[in-house]
Scaffold this motif. Sequence first.
Motif, short mmCIF file in Angstrom:
data_model
loop_
_atom_site.label_atom_id
_atom_site.label_comp_id
_atom_site.label_asym_id
_atom_site.label_seq_id
_atom_site.Cartn_x
_atom_site.Cartn_y
_atom_site.Cartn_z
N GLU A 1 0.83 -1.20 0.00
CA GLU A 1 0.00 0.00 0.00
C GLU A 1 0.87 1.26 0.00
O GLU A 1 0.59 2.21 -0.73
N LEU A 2 1.92 1.25 0.83
CA LEU A 2 2.82 2.39 0.86
C LEU A 2 3.53 2.58 -0.48
O LEU A 2 3.67 3.71 -0.96
N LYS A 3 3.97 1.49 -1.08
CA LYS A 3 4.64 1.58 -2.38
C LYS A 3 3.72 2.17 -3.43
O LYS A 3 4.16 2.99 -4.25
N PHE B 1 5.76 5.67 -1.64
CA PHE B 1 6.73 5.59 -0.55
C PHE B 1 7.62 4.36 -0.69
O PHE B 1 7.32 3.46 -1.47
N GLU B 2 8.67 4.33 0.10
CA GLU B 2 9.59 3.19 0.12
C GLU B 2 9.67 2.65 1.55
O GLU B 2 10.53 3.07 2.33
N PRO B 3 8.80 1.72 1.90
CA PRO B 3 8.80 1.19 3.28
C PRO B 3 10.14 0.53 3.60
O PRO B 3 10.69 -0.21 2.78
N ASP B 4 10.66 0.85 4.79
CA ASP B 4 11.99 0.34 5.12
C ASP B 4 12.12 -0.19 6.55
O ASP B 4 13.20 -0.64 6.94
N ALA C 1 3.34 8.48 5.81
CA ALA C 1 4.14 7.36 5.31
C ALA C 1 4.14 6.17 6.25
O ALA C 1 5.17 5.54 6.48
N ALA C 2 2.97 5.85 6.81
CA ALA C 2 2.87 4.74 7.75
C ALA C 2 1.53 4.03 7.59
O ALA C 2 0.52 4.66 7.29
#
Length: 92
Positions: free
Chosen positions: A18-20, A24-27, A84-85
């Motif tokens: 979902e973030l992508k 966003f780039e979940p890390d 971004a979460a």
Amino acid sequence: MRGDLIRILSAVEEKANELKLEGFEPDVVLVGGEAYEFIKAQVNEEFGGDEEVLELSGLPVRIVDELGKDAVVIDSKALGYAPAAKRFTVVR
């Protein structure tokens, strides 16, 4: 409890995707203290031993006791100036 472990890993991957999709780039995965203990028990039951859980679905795990039963997949570089979460419940 293979089903619980699969559910947790699926939730991490779903929230990361979902973030992508939002650019966003979940890390990292932030995990509450109670959630971490539950995940650790599931992993150790499935694979044996008494190991710490260092990552979930390829993302490093960080424990944040205040999250309790929940976990949050985040893009740490964008957190603070963008939504971004993605949060989800680990222990019901």
